[in-house]
Design a protein around this motif. Structure first.
Motif, PDB file in Angstrom:
ATOM      1  N   VAL A   1       0.843  -1.200   0.000  1.00  0.00           N
ATOM      2  CA  VAL A   1       0.000   0.000   0.000  1.00  0.00           C
ATOM      3  C   VAL A   1       0.876   1.247   0.000  1.00  0.00           C
ATOM      4  O   VAL A   1       0.641   2.195  -0.760  1.00  0.00           O
ATOM      5  CB  VAL A   1      -0.942  -0.003   1.224  1.00  0.00           C
ATOM      6  N   LEU A   2       1.911   1.263   0.844  1.00  0.00           N
ATOM      7  CA  LEU A   2       2.806   2.418   0.893  1.00  0.00           C
ATOM      8  C   LEU A   2       3.507   2.605  -0.458  1.00  0.00           C
ATOM      9  O   LEU A   2       3.594   3.730  -0.971  1.00  0.00           O
ATOM     10  CB  LEU A   2       3.837   2.234   2.002  1.00  0.00           C
TER      11      LEU A   2
ATOM     12  N   ASN B   1      -1.448   7.260  10.714  1.00  0.00           N
ATOM     13  CA  ASN B   1      -1.127   7.443  12.136  1.00  0.00           C
ATOM     14  C   ASN B   1       0.368   7.331  12.402  1.00  0.00           C
ATOM     15  O   ASN B   1       0.876   7.905  13.367  1.00  0.00           O
ATOM     16  CB  ASN B   1      -1.878   6.403  12.975  1.00  0.00           C
ATOM     17  N   ALA B   2       1.064   6.617  11.517  1.00  0.00           N
ATOM     18  CA  ALA B   2       2.517   6.486  11.653  1.00  0.00           C
ATOM     19  C   ALA B   2       3.260   7.646  11.009  1.00  0.00           C
ATOM     20  O   ALA B   2       4.489   7.703  11.070  1.00  0.00           O
ATOM     21  CB  ALA B   2       2.980   5.164  11.034  1.00  0.00           C
ATOM     22  N   GLY B   3       2.529   8.564  10.378  1.00  0.00           N
ATOM     23  CA  GLY B   3       3.158   9.722   9.760  1.00  0.00           C
ATOM     24  C   GLY B   3       3.772   9.451   8.406  1.00  0.00           C
ATOM     25  O   GLY B   3       4.555  10.262   7.898  1.00  0.00           O
ATOM     26  N   LEU B   4       3.393   8.302   7.790  1.00  0.00           N
ATOM     27  CA  LEU B   4       3.995   7.942   6.503  1.00  0.00           C
ATOM     28  C   LEU B   4       3.185   8.470   5.317  1.00  0.00           C
ATOM     29  O   LEU B   4       3.728   8.598   4.211  1.00  0.00           O
ATOM     30  CB  LEU B   4       4.142   6.424   6.390  1.00  0.00           C
TER      31      LEU B   4
ATOM     32  N   LEU C   1       8.451  11.620   5.258  1.00  0.00           N
ATOM     33  CA  LEU C   1       8.935  10.440   5.964  1.00  0.00           C
ATOM     34  C   LEU C   1       8.638   9.175   5.154  1.00  0.00           C
ATOM     35  O   LEU C   1       9.484   8.277   5.039  1.00  0.00           O
ATOM     36  CB  LEU C   1       8.284  10.345   7.346  1.00  0.00           C
ATOM     37  N   GLY C   2       7.430   9.114   4.594  1.00  0.00           N
ATOM     38  CA  GLY C   2       7.078   7.957   3.771  1.00  0.00           C
ATOM     39  C   GLY C   2       7.945   7.861   2.532  1.00  0.00           C
ATOM     40  O   GLY C   2       8.384   6.763   2.148  1.00  0.00           O
TER      41      GLY C   2
ATOM     42  N   HIS D   1      12.547   5.286  -0.220  1.00  0.00           N
ATOM     43  CA  HIS D   1      13.813   5.518  -0.920  1.00  0.00           C
ATOM     44  C   HIS D   1      14.970   4.772  -0.273  1.00  0.00           C
ATOM     45  O   HIS D   1      15.827   4.191  -0.942  1.00  0.00           O
ATOM     46  CB  HIS D   1      14.128   7.006  -0.962  1.00  0.00           C
ATOM     47  N   ASN D   2      14.988   4.778   1.051  1.00  0.00           N
ATOM     48  CA  ASN D   2      16.156   4.252   1.767  1.00  0.00           C
ATOM     49  C   ASN D   2      15.991   2.834   2.291  1.00  0.00           C
ATOM     50  O   ASN D   2      16.960   2.159   2.579  1.00  0.00           O
ATOM     51  CB  ASN D   2      16.489   5.171   2.947  1.00  0.00           C
TER      52      ASN D   2
END
Length: 321
Positions: A255-256, A288-291, A308-309, A314-315
């Motif tokens: 999903v991300l 909720n995780a800020g992503l 942040l997401g 990327h990393n």
């Protein structure tokens, strides 16, 4: 292409690709060498494998009508048609005077074919042959890909909408296509020949295309000019879920990853292949995780990656914090 203030207020997007035009462009693309950006799309490669050496048989009279790098007759783009069958019927009923003008722009070799001459004369038999072959090729070759084409176009539409919301019309036109250049109030579009086109206050209708290798323009003297543009696609790594799976879980990582392009909850569900309820639960956890961030637009919500997401994608999970 010159825009007045009125034209800028009348830029509209078609809700989906034009099925008739996509049918014609797919034949044109397969007849050429696999060198354009369009060939990088999985659906194009799948269509090429599926059609194989049977293109001439499948496409019938469409093939000689749309030679690679040649002019595509304008009557084959019916921008006001709501579906494929309506588009074919409108093309079949094109006035003979319009047919003659369109077909006169084809190469001498194309015009020399007997069927082409009959079509230019508006012969009923030639018109029906065209309609029959369009239906046959669409059913055998394009229709199996149509859900994928619609999904790609829907993702492109969300991305364009997000660009418009964040940057306005300037951002929308500046990011339309890598080969286009926006110098307000003029949009420079790479096509064969040099033309100076004023939209005359009638605006611009933009139609996404899966098979168009580059932007294509249709000027209409009594309606909005049509700009067919290649839909935006990115190389989505299928390994990203494997990389982030131990951290987020495979489905949530997928999903991300799919939110590299902004999407509604419904689009997320379709892209990942999960239920709408599951997509909603996963996006809630990621938010909720800020992503990701979520913006409500009317009755729908649009999900986008936060910095942040983006950094996590990327990393990967082993990056230092």
């Amino acid at each position: 292409m010159h825009f007045s203030d009125t034209d800028l207020r009348q830029i509209t997007f078609a809700p989906a690709p034009n099925a008739l035009w996509e049918t014609v462009l797919s034949v044109r693309l397969l007849r050429g060498a696999p060198t354009s950006r369009s060939w990088s799309r999985p659906g194009v490669r799948r269509l090429h494998r599926q059609v194989g050496g049977s293109l001439a048989e499948r496409a019938g009279v469409i093939a000689p009508l749309v030679a690679p790098k040649s002019f595509v007759p304008a009557f084959l783009l019916q921008p006001d048609a709501g579906d494929f069958a309506t588009g074919v019927e409108l093309a079949r009923q094109t006035p003979s005077s319009y047919l003659a003008v369109d077909l006169s722009a084809l190469s001498p070799a194309q015009q020399g074919e007997r069927w082409m001459q009959e079509l230019a004369d508006g012969a009923p038999g030639a018109r029906q042959t065209l309609a029959t072959d369009l239906h046959g090729y669409f059913t055998s070759s394009v229709e199996p890909l149509w859900p994928q084409i619609q999904a790609e176009a829907a993702a492109d539409r969300v991305l364009r909408s997000e660009t418009l919301l964040r940057g306005g019309v300037d951002a929308l036109l500046a990011t339309l296509h890598p080969d286009c250049r926006w110098q307000p109030p003029t949009l420079h579009i790479p096509i064969a020949g040099d033309y100076d086109l004023s939209l005359c206050g009638r605006g611009l209708l933009m139609i996404p295309s899966y098979f168009a290798p580059r932007p294509m323009v249709l000027y209409r003297p009594h309606a909005a000019t049509v700009l067919v543009y290649p839909i935006f696609t990115t190389d989505r790594s299928t390994d990203q879920a494997d990389v982030l799976g131990p951290l987020l879980g495979r489905t949530r990582a997928a999903v991300l990853a799919t939110l590299r392009d902004p999407a509604t909850t419904t689009s997320v569900a379709e892209r990942v292949g999960i239920s709408l309820g599951s997509a909603s639960q996963h996006t809630t956890v990621l938010r909720n995780a800020g992503l990701i961030s979520t913006t409500r637009t009317g009755g729908a919500v649009l999900h986008t990656l936060t910095p942040l997401g983006q950094a996590l994608l990327h990393n990967g999970p082993n990056a230092s914090s």
